[in-house]
Design an enzyme around this catalytic site. Structure first.
Site, PDB file in Angstrom:
ATOM      1  N   ARG A 238     -12.981  20.120  50.765  1.00 55.68           N
ATOM      2  CA  ARG A 238     -12.152  20.060  49.561  1.00 55.68           C
ATOM      3  C   ARG A 238     -12.061  21.477  48.998  1.00 55.68           C
ATOM      4  NH1 ARG A 238     -11.157  14.784  48.328  1.00 55.68           N
ATOM      5  NH2 ARG A 238     -12.732  13.265  48.950  1.00 55.68           N
ATOM      6  N   GLY A 265      -3.748  15.164  47.588  1.00 57.94           N
ATOM      7  CA  GLY A 265      -3.972  16.586  47.334  1.00 57.94           C
ATOM      8  C   GLY A 265      -3.508  17.431  48.506  1.00 57.94           C
ATOM      9  N   ILE A 293      -8.487   6.416  52.988  1.00 53.04           N
ATOM     10  CA  ILE A 293      -8.986   5.040  53.066  1.00 53.04           C
ATOM     11  C   ILE A 293      -8.567   4.281  51.810  1.00 53.04           C
ATOM     12  CG2 ILE A 293     -10.944   5.545  54.582  1.00 53.04           C
ATOM     13  CD1 ILE A 293     -12.725   5.216  52.060  1.00 53.04           C
ATOM     14  N   ASP A 294      -8.265   5.022  50.731  1.00 52.69           N
ATOM     15  CA  ASP A 294      -7.909   4.359  49.468  1.00 52.69           C
ATOM     16  C   ASP A 294      -6.531   3.693  49.526  1.00 52.69           C
ATOM     17  OD1 ASP A 294     -10.261   5.439  48.655  1.00 52.69           O
ATOM     18  OD2 ASP A 294      -9.432   6.768  47.122  1.00 52.69           O
ATOM     19  N   MET A 337     -15.329   2.235  47.502  1.00 50.71           N
ATOM     20  CA  MET A 337     -14.520   3.419  47.179  1.00 50.71           C
ATOM     21  C   MET A 337     -13.145   3.040  46.633  1.00 50.71           C
ATOM     22  SD  MET A 337     -14.992   6.510  49.796  1.00 50.71           S
ATOM     23  CE  MET A 337     -16.425   7.557  49.722  1.00 50.71           C
ATOM     24  N   ARG A 339     -10.866   5.723  44.055  1.00 48.90           N
ATOM     25  CA  ARG A 339     -10.931   6.564  42.852  1.00 48.90           C
ATOM     26  C   ARG A 339      -9.958   6.079  41.796  1.00 48.90           C
ATOM     27  NH1 ARG A 339      -9.759  11.825  45.026  1.00 48.90           N
ATOM     28  NH2 ARG A 339     -11.945  12.244  45.364  1.00 48.90           N
ATOM     29  N   TYR A 445     -20.281   5.785  51.609  1.00 46.42           N
ATOM     30  CA  TYR A 445     -19.899   6.625  52.754  1.00 46.42           C
ATOM     31  C   TYR A 445     -19.935   5.868  54.073  1.00 46.42           C
ATOM     32  CZ  TYR A 445     -19.889  10.323  49.373  1.00 46.42           C
ATOM     33  OH  TYR A 445     -19.587  11.086  48.280  1.00 46.42           O
TER      34      TYR A 445
HETATM   35  N1  LIG Z   1      -1.653  20.177  43.802  1.00 47.79           N
HETATM   36  C1  LIG Z   1      -2.152  20.837  44.854  1.00 47.79           C
HETATM   37  N2  LIG Z   1      -1.505  21.901  45.368  1.00 47.79           N
HETATM   38  C2  LIG Z   1      -2.000  22.564  46.436  1.00 47.79           C
HETATM   39  N3  LIG Z   1      -3.131  22.225  47.078  1.00 47.79           N
HETATM   40  C3  LIG Z   1      -3.814  21.161  46.632  1.00 47.79           C
HETATM   41  C4  LIG Z   1      -3.370  20.415  45.495  1.00 47.79           C
HETATM   42  N4  LIG Z   1      -4.249  19.425  45.268  1.00 47.79           N
HETATM   43  C5  LIG Z   1      -5.210  19.557  46.204  1.00 47.79           C
HETATM   44  N5  LIG Z   1      -4.941  20.584  47.022  1.00 47.79           N
HETATM   45  C6  LIG Z   1      -5.760  21.015  48.163  1.00 47.79           C
HETATM   46  O1  LIG Z   1      -5.694  20.000  49.174  1.00 47.79           O
HETATM   47  C7  LIG Z   1      -6.965  19.853  49.784  1.00 47.79           C
HETATM   48  C8  LIG Z   1      -7.391  18.412  49.757  1.00 47.79           C
HETATM   49  O2  LIG Z   1      -7.328  17.876  48.429  1.00 47.79           O
HETATM   50  P1  LIG Z   1      -8.295  16.699  47.973  1.00 47.79           P
HETATM   51  O3  LIG Z   1      -9.704  17.144  48.099  1.00 47.79           O
HETATM   52  O4  LIG Z   1      -7.837  16.210  46.677  1.00 47.79           O
HETATM   53  O5  LIG Z   1      -8.138  15.600  49.098  1.00 47.79           O
HETATM   54  P2  LIG Z   1      -6.951  14.611  49.415  1.00 47.79           P
HETATM   55  O6  LIG Z   1      -6.006  15.235  50.353  1.00 47.79           O
HETATM   56  O7  LIG Z   1      -6.355  14.091  48.155  1.00 47.79           O
HETATM   57  O8  LIG Z   1      -7.719  13.479  50.207  1.00 47.79           O
HETATM   58  P3  LIG Z   1      -8.708  12.366  49.623  1.00 47.79           P
HETATM   59  O9  LIG Z   1      -7.941  11.091  49.710  1.00 47.79           O
HETATM   60  O10 LIG Z   1      -9.867  12.398  50.524  1.00 47.79           O
HETATM   61  O11 LIG Z   1      -9.048  12.732  48.218  1.00 47.79           O
HETATM   62  C9  LIG Z   1      -7.932  20.782  49.080  1.00 47.79           C
HETATM   63  O12 LIG Z   1      -8.140  21.913  49.891  1.00 47.79           O
HETATM   64  C10 LIG Z   1      -7.228  21.107  47.786  1.00 47.79           C
HETATM   65  O13 LIG Z   1      -7.546  22.397  47.323  1.00 47.79           O
HETATM   66  O1  LIG Z   2     -17.582  12.280  47.852  1.00 53.58           O
HETATM   67  P1  LIG Z   2     -16.312  12.824  48.362  1.00 53.58           P
HETATM   68  O2  LIG Z   2     -16.374  13.306  49.751  1.00 53.58           O
HETATM   69  O3  LIG Z   2     -15.706  13.836  47.469  1.00 53.58           O
HETATM   70  O4  LIG Z   2     -15.269  11.610  48.415  1.00 53.58           O
HETATM   71  C1  LIG Z   2     -15.193  10.561  47.504  1.00 53.58           C
HETATM   72  C2  LIG Z   2     -13.770  10.134  47.324  1.00 53.58           C
HETATM   73  O5  LIG Z   2     -13.103   9.941  48.530  1.00 53.58           O
HETATM   74  C3  LIG Z   2     -12.149   8.903  48.402  1.00 53.58           C
HETATM   75  O6  LIG Z   2     -12.466   7.863  49.255  1.00 53.58           O
HETATM   76  C4  LIG Z   2     -10.805   9.416  48.779  1.00 53.58           C
HETATM   77  O7  LIG Z   2     -10.881   9.832  50.116  1.00 53.58           O
HETATM   78  C5  LIG Z   2     -12.242   8.429  46.957  1.00 53.58           C
HETATM   79  O8  LIG Z   2     -12.037   7.069  46.787  1.00 53.58           O
HETATM   80  C6  LIG Z   2     -13.617   8.844  46.605  1.00 53.58           C
HETATM   81  O9  LIG Z   2     -13.755   9.031  45.204  1.00 53.58           O
HETATM   82 MG   LIG Z   3      -7.180  13.713  46.431  1.00 54.25          MG
END
Ligand SMILES: Nc1ncnc2c1ncn2[C@@H]1O[C@H](COP(=O)(O)OP(=O)(O)OP(=O)(O)O)[C@@H](O)[C@H]1O
Ligand SMILES: O=P(O)(O)OC[C@H]1O[C@](O)(CO)[C@@H](O)[C@@H]1O
Ligand SMILES: [Mg+2]
Length: 522
Positions: A238, A265, A293-294, A337, A339, A445
């Site tokens: 992340r 993200g 997974i959400d 899980m 969020r 997890y």
């Molecule tokens: N609005 C944004 N603009 C650009 N990059 C972003 C933004 N939001 C998140 N990111 C980047 O995308 C990557 C993944 O974001 P995040 O950790 O929120 O996971 P995610 O893709 O939403 O997956 P998950 O469902 O596991 O949360 C990170 O490297 C983060 O810095």
């Molecule tokens: O503990 P981590 O790796 O940040 O991930 C937890 C988050 O991952 C998610 O499953 C999204 O991938 C959320 O539901 C949960 O809050």
């Molecule tokens: Mg996210």
């Protein structure tokens, strides 16, 4: 926020899930927690500020709506900003030796290509009334309006010379069952086109600018067995996204295609990378593959890993059930899980059939009082001797102390609703002088570290292959998913406007309530 006039009913119905209040010509997002209000505000902005106003008394309103829809769902293409000529595809399942024969002509007789004008319907139910369960209407009469999106798959014309392509794959965010299946399919499909230079970027976006994270060369041999294990072969992370640094790195590495696997993200990041590449007029295709997974990505039937997570949750729920059922006044509590979305909890509860109370972030509940959760648990103990509760991690956050802490990606770190509920139940039964035996299971997890189940493995195969077809077709800033069982390409901004949420007015939530038999906790 000022409300456009006349009202966009589809949006009002969607927004009502968030607790939307319309006062005169003002819209306010009320109730629930801050995060959900913020999501509501995003929808309000996307709907009433970024979209044209529709006048339903104008006989042309449907045409206007469809034109706007077609504009929003048109797929960004490399040729929008640079001159690039198409060439005949090298992807053909007719070829016996594809890698040696890639410059040969197409098998004209093979009907395996998708026409650029092929479309799939985004919405397939004609609701007779806006009061029908789960109704998703555009106007007050719930008129039928066709909403077509682009079909995914291989095209006859491609925009890259496969022999010269360097393709990158990156996996970001949290883990998700099936990541390795998608990586593997992308590599196999790229090779089918004739691509020889494929690399993995390690540990998410960090791999672009942390020097010790070197590129991982990928080929069929390397990825052959990676789908047999969970996790990500390339690693995830992340945070750490500087878009301009990433695009500098893409240029320095001479990447022509980048496949970005991640959730909301990650897709926001992928779209920003695409926009920056466009600004610099780079011939680079950025294609997303939704991973969560959400199941919280808009418009899609489901995302890969979700089914596996629901299945993995069964072990926890079943154990909690056995514990609760065997103990005297046993109360099983499982936190899953999710969020901001309760899909895993809702589907896992439905699948189990044993859950008495299902609590998700989208449906507020009271804990105390005559209509509260605790009174209902008491009732279950009185009537059947035990109770089983399944709660999503994002549910009931309003009952907890907020830390305002965020993770490296800026996601709010949630307080533990499972621990809180466990304590509340224990003290409630102590106070009323009734024995209780609470067993709390938090399998968090364990749900996402497993390998993909059979149905997710198929989904990953389809998505991985379509991502490659999309890049070769010259699209960029797109993602691929399944809408109403059909495989489509969608522009990234349309799927990440807000997290996809369980609709409390949907048949699925109603089915869940029918199954648990739980009352309204208000
Ligand atoms: N609005 C944004 N603009 C650009 N990059 C972003 C933004 N939001 C998140 N990111 C980047 O995308 C990557 C993944 O974001 P995040 O950790 O929120 O996971 P995610 O893709 O939403 O997956 P998950 O469902 O596991 O949360 C990170 O490297 C983060 O810095
Ligand atoms: O503990 P981590 O790796 O940040 O991930 C937890 C988050 O991952 C998610 O499953 C999204 O991938 C959320 O539901 C949960 O809050
Ligand atoms: Mg996210």
């Amino acid at each position: 926020m000022a409300l456009a006039s006349p009202v966009d009913y589809a949006s009002i119905i969607q927004l009502n899930r968030f607790g939307l209040l319309s006062c005169g010509n003002r819209l306010r997002c009320i109730g629930y927690e801050k995060k959900t209000r913020a999501a509501c505000q995003l929808v309000v902005r996307a709907t009433f500020v970024d979209r044209p106003k529709l006048d339903f008394s104008n006989p042309n309103w449907k045409k206007q709506f469809q034109e706007d829809f077609d504009r929003r769902f048109s797929l960004p293409h490399l040729t929008d900003v640079i001159d690039v000529e198409p060439r005949p595809t090298t992807f053909s399942l007719k070829s016996r030796t594809p890698l040696e024969n890639i410059s040969g002509s197409l098998e004209e007789s093979w009907n395996g290509y998708v026409n650029d004008d092929d479309r799939a319907l985004l919405k397939v139910i004609k609701f007779a009334s806006s009061t029908s369960a789960g109704a998703d209407c555009i106007d007050p009469d719930c008129s039928w309006v066709e909403q077509w999106v682009h079909r995914a798959g291989p095209r006859k014309q491609i925009y890259f010379e496969p022999q010269c392509v360097k393709a990158g794959i990156v996996t970001c965010g949290g883990l998700c069952p099936g990541l390795n299946d998608v990586i593997r399919q992308i590599v196999l499909t790229l090779e089918k086109y004739g691509v020889k230079n494929i690399v993995g970027i390690q540990h998410g976006f960090r791999g672009f600018f942390e020097d010790h994270l070197s590129e991982v060369p990928l080929n069929t041999h390397v990825v052959q067995n990676i789908n047999l294990a969970g996790g990500s072969f390339l690693g995830v992370s992340r945070g750490g996204a500087s878009i301009s640094d990433i695009v500098d790195s893409i240029q320095a590495r001479r990447l022509d295609m980048l496949f970005v696997l991640g959730g909301n993200g990650t897709h926001a990041g992928a779209n920003a990378i695409h926009a920056e590449c466009r600004k610099r007029k780079l011939k680079v295709s950025i294609v997303g593959v939704p991973k969560t997974i959400d199941n919280d990505i808009l418009l899609m039937d489901k995302t890969f890993g979700f089914d596996t997570a629901v299945e993995a949750a069964q072990r926890a729920i079943n154990s909690a059930y056995i514990e609760a059922h065997s103990a005297f006044h046993g109360i099983g509590l499982v936190k899953l899980m999710g969020r901001s979305s309760g899909f895993i909890t809702m589907h896992a509860s439905l699948s189990s059939g044993q859950v008495d109370i299902c609590l998700i972030p989208e449906v507020p509940f009271t804990l105390d009082g005559p209509n509260g959760v605790l009174r209902h648990v008491e009732h279950l103990i009185e009537t059947k001797g035990f109770a089983l509760i399944c709660i999503a991690e994002g549910a009931g956050q309003e009952y907890l102390q907020k830390s305002n802490a965020t993770d490296a990606s800026g996601n709010m770190i949630l307080s533990d609703i499972g621990v809180h509920l466990q304590q509340k139940i224990k003290s409630h039964f102590r106070e009323i002088g009734v024995h209780s035996d609470v067993k709390y299971i938090d399998p968090t997890y364990m749900l996402r570290a497993v390998r993909a189940n059979a149905s997710d493995a198929i989904l990953c195969t389809v998505l991985g292959q379509n991502a490659v077809h999309g890049a070769f077709a010259g699209f960029s800033g797109i993602t691929t998913g399944v809408c109403n069982t059909h495989n489509v390409y969608l522009p990234i901004p349309e799927v990440i406007k807000t997290p996809r949420l369980v609709d409390p007015n949907s048949r699925m939530w109603h089915r869940c309530l029918t199954s648990t038999g739980q009352p309204d906790f208000h």
